[in-house]
Design an enzyme around this catalytic site. Structure first.
Site, PDB file in Angstrom:
ATOM      1  N   CYS A  25       0.739  -1.070  -0.364  1.00 20.09           N
ATOM      2  CA  CYS A  25       0.358  -0.005  -0.263  1.00 20.09           C
ATOM      3  C   CYS A  25       1.181   1.272  -0.676  1.00 20.09           C
ATOM      4  O   CYS A  25       1.597   1.666   0.786  1.00 20.09           O
ATOM      5  CB  CYS A  25      -0.542  -0.328   1.504  1.00 20.09           C
ATOM      6  SG  CYS A  25      -1.688   1.634   0.816  1.00 20.09           S
ATOM      7  N   CYS A  53      -0.463   4.580   2.271  1.00 17.10           N
ATOM      8  CA  CYS A  53      -0.884   4.547   3.586  1.00 17.10           C
ATOM      9  C   CYS A  53       0.304   3.038   4.217  1.00 17.10           C
ATOM     10  O   CYS A  53       1.271   2.222   3.810  1.00 17.10           O
ATOM     11  CB  CYS A  53      -1.607   4.996   4.773  1.00 17.10           C
ATOM     12  SG  CYS A  53      -3.308   3.808   3.432  1.00 17.10           S
ATOM     13  N   SER A  54      -1.321   2.212   4.737  1.00 20.31           N
ATOM     14  CA  SER A  54      -0.896   0.839   4.701  1.00 20.31           C
ATOM     15  C   SER A  54      -2.145   0.058   5.052  1.00 20.31           C
ATOM     16  O   SER A  54      -2.120  -0.692   6.143  1.00 20.31           O
ATOM     17  CB  SER A  54      -0.387   0.480   6.032  1.00 20.31           C
ATOM     18  OG  SER A  54      -0.352   1.378   7.013  1.00 20.31           O
ATOM     19  N   CYS A  55      -3.072   0.118   3.966  1.00 21.90           N
ATOM     20  CA  CYS A  55      -4.194  -1.104   3.548  1.00 21.90           C
ATOM     21  C   CYS A  55      -3.681  -2.048   3.705  1.00 21.90           C
ATOM     22  O   CYS A  55      -2.376  -2.243   3.069  1.00 21.90           O
ATOM     23  CB  CYS A  55      -4.820  -0.644   2.628  1.00 21.90           C
ATOM     24  SG  CYS A  55      -5.791   1.526   2.914  1.00 21.90           S
TER      25      CYS A  55
END
Lengths: 190, 118
Positions: A92, A95-97
């Site tokens: 991702c 962001c950090s999905c």
């Protein structure tokens, strides 16, 4: 940091927007109940059951939900299957999905700027950091997650796993193999 | 910290490390989920707010400030939506800090322990 979080919690509780007991329940769920084992069950079932595998390919959100794993954020899931000539890698960049419902919370490297920035530009270089070296002929496909769509890699079923049942197969599916930074484990011969 | 170091920290290829390194990280995480459940913001709204924080140039390479960014993103979301004022958060943070200092070691910290409480 802790004091500031408490301050927020106090304000939001006073306004009736959160319930401290519900907060505890969420923490407990994510610390103990949700983890990569959920995803491993999905993969093991796909390896053993061709019909489920087809369903997973066609509508991963529904197929995964049928095993009791549903996302809280209404996100859609897509399963990407590794094949003999294509390897899938998930990142991702924004962001950090991450597919929490099947993998739990992301490992530290997944959230780090080096991984997020390098995976798209130099996937082979990233895989080398995980000691994963694929043949030059293998195509690497990178999937960039969003808040609405998250990916689960279905690794190749390892050689020598022919006679194994679903429950034994689950143990071969590592977290990293479902992100694409690893492969499924090869069964140990007894 | 290089990517390789981070991979090793997370227990190498298959390993699992605790997902939170401090209780407040779990709390901020759970608060965001709970507020989303209540419909205070949509998940894409949250992802935008978080991504804005993570994009800031002072973001650490080892992601050790990851949940700090969650906290900042949540603060900015709820202050933008006028749910609370930044000044109120600042004030209450100081109160919690004073309460922590005034609480004997080993006892639970309570806001009532703040000596300057009005």
């Amino acid at each position: 940091m802790a004091a500031r979080v408490r301050a927020l919690e106090t304000i939001l509780t006073q306004k009736g927007l959160i319930d401290p007991l519900a907060i505890d329940a969420i923490v407990e769920t994510y610390e103990t109940k949700v983890g990569p084992r959920n995803g491993a069950k999905v993969v093991a079932k796909a390896w053993s059951d061709p019909e489920f595998s087809e369903w997973l390919k066609r509508d991963a959100t529904a197929a995964i939900a049928s095993l009791g794993f549903t996302g809280r954020q209404g996100e859609h899931m897509q399963a990407v299957f590794n094949t003999a000539d294509t390897h899938n890698l998930v990142v991702c960049t924004l962001c950090s999905c991450y597919p929490w419902s099947v993998l739990g919370l992301p490992p530290v490297w997944y959230k780090s700027p080096p991984y997020r920035s390098k995976a798209v530009i130099d996937p082979r270089g990233v895989l080398a950091e995980f000691d994963l070296f694929l043949p030059e002929s293998t195509k690497i496909r990178v999937w960039d997650s969003t808040s609405e769509l998250r990916y689960l890699v279905v690794p190749l079923r390892p050689e020598g796993s022919d006679g194994l049942g679903e429950e034994q197969l689950v143990n071969l599916v590592t977290r990293n193999s479902m992100i694409g930074t690893g492969l499924a484990l090869t069964p140990v011969r007894k | 910290m290089s990517l390789r170091d981070l991979v090793n920290v997370s227990g190498g290829s298959g390993g699992d490390t605790p997902v939170f390194t401090a209780p407040w990280q779990a709390e901020i995480f759970a608060m965001v989920l709970a507020l989303h459940d209540r419909g205070l913001f949509t998940w894409p709204e949250w992802a935008d707010a978080l991504s804005l924080e993570l994009k800031k140039t002072d973001a650490r390479d080892d992601a050790s400030d990851y949940y700090q960014r969650w906290l900042k993103a949540l603060e900015s979301l709820i202050t933008t939506k006028n749910i609370t004022l930044k000044a109120d958060i600042d004030q209450l943070t100081l109160a919690w800090q004073r309460a922590a200092l005034a609480t004997p070691h080993g006892q639970p910290i309570r806001l009532e322990n703040d000596p300057d409480r009005v």
